[in-house]
Design a protein around this motif. Structure first.
Motif, mmCIF file in Angstrom:
data_model
loop_
_atom_site.group_PDB
_atom_site.id
_atom_site.type_symbol
_atom_site.label_atom_id
_atom_site.label_comp_id
_atom_site.label_asym_id
_atom_site.label_seq_id
_atom_site.Cartn_x
_atom_site.Cartn_y
_atom_site.Cartn_z
ATOM 1 N N ALA A 1 -23.565 -90.892 7.158
ATOM 2 C CA ALA A 1 -23.405 -91.661 8.389
ATOM 3 C C ALA A 1 -22.654 -90.826 9.411
ATOM 4 O O ALA A 1 -21.708 -90.101 9.078
ATOM 5 C CB ALA A 1 -22.662 -92.964 8.106
ATOM 6 N N GLU A 2 -23.065 -90.928 10.677
ATOM 7 C CA GLU A 2 -22.465 -90.169 11.766
ATOM 8 C C GLU A 2 -20.967 -90.456 11.890
ATOM 9 O O GLU A 2 -20.518 -91.574 11.689
ATOM 10 C CB GLU A 2 -23.182 -90.567 13.060
ATOM 11 N N ILE B 1 -27.764 -95.045 6.388
ATOM 12 C CA ILE B 1 -26.765 -94.704 5.371
ATOM 13 C C ILE B 1 -25.450 -95.380 5.702
ATOM 14 O O ILE B 1 -25.042 -95.446 6.860
ATOM 15 C CB ILE B 1 -26.595 -93.172 5.277
ATOM 16 N N ASP C 1 -25.123 -96.666 9.483
ATOM 17 C CA ASP C 1 -25.568 -95.817 10.585
ATOM 18 C C ASP C 1 -26.986 -96.238 10.976
ATOM 19 O O ASP C 1 -27.886 -96.203 10.140
ATOM 20 C CB ASP C 1 -25.546 -94.358 10.136
ATOM 21 N N ASN D 1 -30.093 -83.196 7.477
ATOM 22 C CA ASN D 1 -31.156 -84.140 7.124
ATOM 23 C C ASN D 1 -30.697 -85.586 7.083
ATOM 24 O O ASN D 1 -31.202 -86.389 6.314
ATOM 25 C CB ASN D 1 -31.806 -83.758 5.792
ATOM 26 N N LYS D 2 -29.676 -85.927 7.894
ATOM 27 C CA LYS D 2 -29.189 -87.310 7.970
ATOM 28 C C LYS D 2 -28.763 -87.843 6.599
ATOM 29 O O LYS D 2 -29.090 -88.952 6.222
ATOM 30 C CB LYS D 2 -30.252 -88.216 8.597
ATOM 31 N N ASN D 3 -28.029 -87.038 5.834
ATOM 32 C CA ASN D 3 -27.561 -87.440 4.502
ATOM 33 C C ASN D 3 -26.193 -88.105 4.521
ATOM 34 O O ASN D 3 -25.606 -88.316 3.472
ATOM 35 C CB ASN D 3 -27.524 -86.227 3.568
ATOM 36 N N SER E 1 -26.403 -80.163 13.851
ATOM 37 C CA SER E 1 -27.332 -81.088 13.211
ATOM 38 C C SER E 1 -26.709 -81.612 11.936
ATOM 39 O O SER E 1 -25.996 -80.907 11.245
ATOM 40 C CB SER E 1 -28.650 -80.403 12.918
ATOM 41 N N ALA F 1 -20.108 -86.636 6.767
ATOM 42 C CA ALA F 1 -20.926 -85.956 7.778
ATOM 43 C C ALA F 1 -20.284 -84.623 8.172
ATOM 44 O O ALA F 1 -20.978 -83.609 8.316
ATOM 45 C CB ALA F 1 -21.107 -86.843 9.003
ATOM 46 N N SER G 1 -29.282 -94.839 12.781
ATOM 47 C CA SER G 1 -30.333 -93.820 12.798
ATOM 48 C C SER G 1 -30.746 -93.361 11.404
ATOM 49 O O SER G 1 -31.886 -92.973 11.196
ATOM 50 C CB SER G 1 -29.908 -92.619 13.646
ATOM 51 N N SER G 2 -29.842 -93.431 10.434
ATOM 52 C CA SER G 2 -30.172 -92.963 9.084
ATOM 53 C C SER G 2 -30.248 -94.083 8.058
ATOM 54 O O SER G 2 -30.829 -93.898 7.000
ATOM 55 C CB SER G 2 -29.121 -91.946 8.617
#
Length: 184
Positions: A8-9, A76, A71, A4-6, A1, A14, A73-74
């Motif tokens: 970018a993938e 960021i 990203d 907390n999506k802090n 995981s 990351a 999804s986030s």
């Protein structure tokens, strides 16, 4: 995981954040570039995340690593890292990687040879794993490096087995009874 999506993938940030949780592996996606190098990036095109109508394969390593993307999804921002930079950071952190090869029809015929000539010893030493949905790519990798832990991403039974393959990675929602029986 991803903490907390802090981040970018598929970015260095990351990897740094995720490795704090001490996972067994961190999955990254890689593509070949126009100049036969490798970048870490999730999407097959840059249009959705950077409004650039190109694929990673269409640009050079230098061009790709200068791109800032968002990203989806986030929300960021991040920059596209070279595979060299990601592998260096993983080694510094003591983090094993699950390297997901993304292929494209325009990839060079020497892609596997180029990749393994450059990274095979480091990947074997670090016990990193390789996966792809491209069965032919996995056959080529195993021909050169039977020591790799390798996984084929698939939702169907193969017509011909891949000798030396460690296992399969099957999207859970696509696991049928027939495929389950074949795999176990």
């Amino acid at each position: 995981s991803l903490n907390n999506k802090n981040a970018a993938e598929n970015t260095i940030q990351a990897l740094q954040l995720t490795s704090q949780d001490k996972p067994d592996l961190v999955e990254i996606d890689i593509y070949e570039t126009a100049d036969l190098e490798f970048v870490v990036f999730h999407n097959g095109t840059l249009v959705e995340v950077a409004n650039i109508y190109k694929r990673p394969h269409d640009l050079t390593l230098a061009e790709l690593t200068q791109i800032t993307f968002t990203d989806p999804s986030s929300g960021i921002e991040g920059t596209i890292p070279s595979f060299d930079a990601m592998l260096d950071e993983a080694e510094t952190l003591g983090q094993k990687l699950l390297i997901d090869f993304k292929t494209y029809k325009a990839d060079s015929p020497e892609m596997v040879d180029t990749f393994l000539a450059k990274y095979q010893s480091r990947l074997e030493k670090g016990h990193h794993q390789v996966q792809s949905s491209d069965a032919e790519l996995m056959r080529k990798i195993l021909k050169h490096s039977p020591k790799f832990e390798t996984f084929l991403i698939s939702n169907s039974i193969l017509e011909h087995d891949i000798p030396g393959l460690t296992g399969y990675s099957v999207p859970l929602l696509e696991l049928t009874d027939d495929l389950y029986s074949y795999l176990v």
